[in-house]
Design a protein around this motif. Structure first.
Motif, PDB file in Angstrom:
ATOM      1  N   ALA A   1     -14.542  56.020  80.046  1.00 61.35           N
ATOM      2  CA  ALA A   1     -13.446  55.775  80.981  1.00 61.35           C
ATOM      3  C   ALA A   1     -12.138  55.905  80.202  1.00 61.35           C
ATOM      4  O   ALA A   1     -12.129  55.833  78.974  1.00 61.35           O
ATOM      5  CB  ALA A   1     -13.554  54.395  81.615  1.00 61.35           C
ATOM      6  N   PRO A   2     -11.020  56.116  80.892  1.00 61.81           N
ATOM      7  CA  PRO A   2      -9.730  56.148  80.185  1.00 61.81           C
ATOM      8  C   PRO A   2      -9.397  54.784  79.590  1.00 61.81           C
ATOM      9  O   PRO A   2      -9.909  53.748  80.023  1.00 61.81           O
ATOM     10  CB  PRO A   2      -8.743  56.538  81.289  1.00 61.81           C
ATOM     11  CG  PRO A   2      -9.564  57.093  82.397  1.00 61.81           C
ATOM     12  CD  PRO A   2     -10.875  56.397  82.333  1.00 61.81           C
ATOM     13  N   GLY A   3      -8.533  54.801  78.586  1.00 62.55           N
ATOM     14  CA  GLY A   3      -8.045  53.542  78.025  1.00 62.55           C
ATOM     15  C   GLY A   3      -8.944  53.014  76.930  1.00 62.55           C
ATOM     16  O   GLY A   3     -10.066  53.506  76.720  1.00 62.55           O
TER      17      GLY A   3
ATOM     18  N   ILE B   1     -19.776  52.510  77.423  1.00 63.55           N
ATOM     19  CA  ILE B   1     -19.519  52.644  75.986  1.00 63.55           C
ATOM     20  C   ILE B   1     -19.222  54.102  75.670  1.00 63.55           C
ATOM     21  O   ILE B   1     -20.048  54.985  75.933  1.00 63.55           O
ATOM     22  CB  ILE B   1     -20.738  52.172  75.161  1.00 63.55           C
ATOM     23  CG1 ILE B   1     -21.057  50.703  75.473  1.00 63.55           C
ATOM     24  CG2 ILE B   1     -20.496  52.370  73.670  1.00 63.55           C
ATOM     25  CD1 ILE B   1     -22.360  50.216  74.875  1.00 63.55           C
ATOM     26  N   SER B   2     -18.041  54.371  75.126  1.00 64.57           N
ATOM     27  CA  SER B   2     -17.687  55.723  74.713  1.00 64.57           C
ATOM     28  C   SER B   2     -18.365  56.053  73.384  1.00 64.57           C
ATOM     29  O   SER B   2     -18.790  55.156  72.636  1.00 64.57           O
ATOM     30  CB  SER B   2     -16.174  55.864  74.576  1.00 64.57           C
ATOM     31  OG  SER B   2     -15.522  55.681  75.818  1.00 64.57           O
ATOM     32  N   VAL B   3     -18.473  57.355  73.084  1.00 67.69           N
ATOM     33  CA  VAL B   3     -19.143  57.812  71.870  1.00 67.69           C
ATOM     34  C   VAL B   3     -18.264  58.839  71.168  1.00 67.69           C
ATOM     35  O   VAL B   3     -17.769  59.787  71.803  1.00 67.69           O
ATOM     36  CB  VAL B   3     -20.515  58.452  72.188  1.00 67.69           C
ATOM     37  CG1 VAL B   3     -21.188  58.931  70.896  1.00 67.69           C
ATOM     38  CG2 VAL B   3     -21.420  57.480  72.928  1.00 67.69           C
TER      39      VAL B   3
ATOM     40  N   VAL C   1      -8.334  55.238  72.362  1.00 67.39           N
ATOM     41  CA  VAL C   1      -9.642  55.536  72.945  1.00 67.39           C
ATOM     42  C   VAL C   1     -10.542  54.313  72.872  1.00 67.39           C
ATOM     43  O   VAL C   1     -11.288  54.007  73.804  1.00 67.39           O
ATOM     44  CB  VAL C   1     -10.300  56.731  72.226  1.00 67.39           C
ATOM     45  CG1 VAL C   1     -11.705  56.989  72.773  1.00 67.39           C
ATOM     46  CG2 VAL C   1      -9.436  57.979  72.368  1.00 67.39           C
ATOM     47  N   ALA C   2     -10.492  53.600  71.733  1.00 69.00           N
ATOM     48  CA  ALA C   2     -11.408  52.487  71.493  1.00 69.00           C
ATOM     49  C   ALA C   2     -10.662  51.173  71.378  1.00 69.00           C
ATOM     50  O   ALA C   2      -9.543  51.110  70.859  1.00 69.00           O
ATOM     51  CB  ALA C   2     -12.210  52.739  70.225  1.00 69.00           C
TER      52      ALA C   2
END
Length: 580
Positions: free
Chosen positions: A350-352, A384-386, A429-430
């Motif tokens: 997701a953004p942010g 969870i972004s990667v 991003v994180a």
């Protein structure tokens, strides 16, 4: 080779416009489209209960060479079986799941039923053996430590052999049957093929240059570059049985592009872009009129494509449909602290600022590419972004980048992981309080090293079959793996102090991130003792730790049920610590 019923097995799929024996009735011309067959059309070939790791038709269509992994481990066997599943016979390899040594097929020779096999003994010696699948006759043509047979001419008068450890491999040609060897090219890479008469060797090489190209070599003559690109590395190639053309697969910043090289008149021509991001396997039919490709993308599982080399048209013939909602992999670039440019593939949930995991590939002479990864899909679904970076030491970016982590330079690769975190948090991003690190094999080692070198950066970690101590790794791994790793990591005796400093287990007093440890009990590449000492040392220090051991897996997790258990365990572990 497909795991559609839960474990990798051999399947035979009839093709429209072809006979049941796999021989083309007429030249194939088609646009990119989905070839549709009923579920009854594909049939499984009985090769026994063990997982299959590779399969290859004989040129005469009479046999399938099948490589299996008894017990799910690394000690493979080579079998021959008829295309209808009958007459299965063991050609090479250890008998029994606990036997040492291994056998790997390389290619069929000429147009008949003779198979080139590499047999690796428990001592670390390799023998190149020609085996007749019809009669069972065996002929050993070469032997030596850190040797690998690449090809044999159709008349069996010459063999192309790879010699040496990782990063220092040479290609030699041996006259048969007496085995007189002559150097063709100084340190090169892994792939080689011979013209039908054995007079020309085609080798993927970076000798004298930074990026790998296709070289043509004749004994006593200067090597000639058949195909090279300043923006890409040659990833793989296949030469037609008649020696007239080669299919080239280029690695362009992680994505695949195809060319056809005319080996008779010279020159190359580009094929249209394939309908996938990455080509993982490429083979040519006997007459060179058809290429068979395995391709995948973040949204498309690995599937089989046919390609007409004359027109560059593609046909999807086997494989599941792409995901209904496409998964986007963003190629990102950022600088390490010493100014070296790094790249990676970013998957945003997701953004942010979001919870994020750094995923580190194995090797280290491997590369993160935009392939199909169910783990990434599951993590994204959990919010969870990667980021999957290619830290220094990765392949695909030239020899200088690949050698930039050798020996004491490995400390810089560990810092690259911290710089990947800085890119994520600095770019919004994180969430800095919710970053984890994970990886498998060498990536598992690098995860442990990052967790103890930069403990303040990580909320949790996942170590999948990673090395924790170079001393125990060298002592317990396969002899040929230990010998081949010296050029990459260092000598276990001469470089003892350096290897100790690089081994994360000796800095576990700095470990604070909760740790999930995953390993296969049959793993002899990175023996299970590496996982056991990580769990013991982390637990002794009061660090939360979970151990997931698969009794029927080796260095790779291949059974579908175990893959699902692994994906769910990783997702649950990271979700738990990101929300506490």
């Amino acid at each position: 080779m497909c795991d559609r019923d839960g474990t990798p097995r051999v399947w035979v799929q009839p093709l429209a416009g072809h006979t049941g024996e796999g021989r083309p009735l007429a030249p194939v011309r088609f646009p990119y489209a989905q070839a549709r067959f009923g579920p009854h059309a594909a049939r499984v070939i009985d090769t026994g209960p063990e997982p299959v790791t590779n399969v290859l038709w004989s040129p005469d269509g009479e046999w399938l060479a099948v490589q299996v992994a008894p017990g799910g481990g690394e000690h493979t066997q080579v079998w021959a079986v008829r295309p209808d599943g009958t007459d299965r016979r063991l050609l090479a390899g250890p008998e029994g799941a606990l036997a040492r040594g291994s056998a790997v097929f390389v290619r069929w020779i000429g147009y008949g039923s003779t198979l080139l096999v590499a047999e690796l003994a428990a001592t670390g010696m390799t023998e190149a053996v020609l085996i007749d699948a019809d009669l069972g006759n065996r002929d050993t043509i070469a032997a030596g430590p850190l040797m690998w047979p690449s090809a044999v001419s159709h008349d069996r008068s010459r063999a192309l052999l790879r010699q040496g450890p990782r990063g220092m491999r040479e290609m030699t040609v041996a006259d048969l049957p007496f085995g007189r060897e002559r150097l063709l090219l100084p340190p090169t890479t892994d792939l080689g093929a011979l013209s039908p008469d054995g007079e020309v060797a085609y080798v993927r090489s970076n000798a004298g240059r930074d990026r790998a190209v296709l070289m043509a070599l004749r004994v006593g003559e200067a090597p000639q570059a058949v195909a090279e690109r300043p923006d890409a590395e040659l990833d793989r190639f296949a030469v037609s049985a008649d020696g007239r053309i080669a299919l080239l697969v280029w690695n362009v910043a992680g994505r695949s592009e195809l060319e056809v090289a005319d080996l008779v008149d010279g020159g190359t021509r580009a094929l249209p872009p394939p309908p996938v991001d990455v080509i993982g396997s490429a083979r040519l039919s006997l007459d060179g009129s058809l290429a068979v490709l395995a391709g995948e993308s973040p949204s498309a599982p690995s599937h089989v494509l046919l390609c007409d080399p004359a027109t560059g048209s593609y046909l999807r013939v086997v494989g599941d449909e792409p995901l209904a909602e496409p998964l986007h992999a963003e190629l990102v670039r950022f600088d390490a602290r010493d100014g070296l440019e790094l790249t990676g593939w970013l998957y945003r949930s997701a953004p942010g600022p979001m919870p994020c995991v750094i995923y580190l590939h194995g090797g280290p002479e491997s590369q993160e590419r935009p392939t199909y990864n169910p783990l990434f899909q599951r993590l994204l679904a959990a919010g969870i972004s990667v980021l999957a970076p290619n830290v220094r030491g990765s392949s695909g970016f030239g020899r200088a980048f690949q050698d930039a982590d050798n020996h004491a330079l490995r400390f810089h690769a560990i810092d690259d992981v911290a710089d990947s975190v800085a890119y994520l948090t600095g770019g919004g991003v994180a969430d800095p309080a919710r970053v984890a690190c994970m990886g498998r094999s060498y990536g598992g080692y690098l995860t442990l090293a990052a967790l103890v070198t930069h403990p303040e950066l990580f909320r949790a970690g996942v170590d999948v079959c990673g090395m924790a101590d170079f001393a125990t790794f060298y002592a317990l791994t396969e002899p040929w793996i230990a010998a081949a790793a010296v050029g990459e990591y260092g000598d276990p005796v001469a470089d003892r102090d350096l290897l100790r400093a690089l081994s994360p287990i000796h800095s576990f007093d700095r470990l604070s991130a909760p740790l999930l440890v995953v390993h296969g009990a049959q793993d002899t590449n990175v023996p299970v003792y590496e996982a056991e000492q990580v769990v013991a040392e982390a637990t002794a220090r009061g660090v939360p730790c979970r151990y997931l051991l698969f009794d029927d897996e080796g260095h790779e997790t291949v059974r579908t049920a175990n893959k699902i258990a692994y994906v769910e365990a990783v997702t649950d572990w990271l979700t738990r610590w990101f929300t506490e």
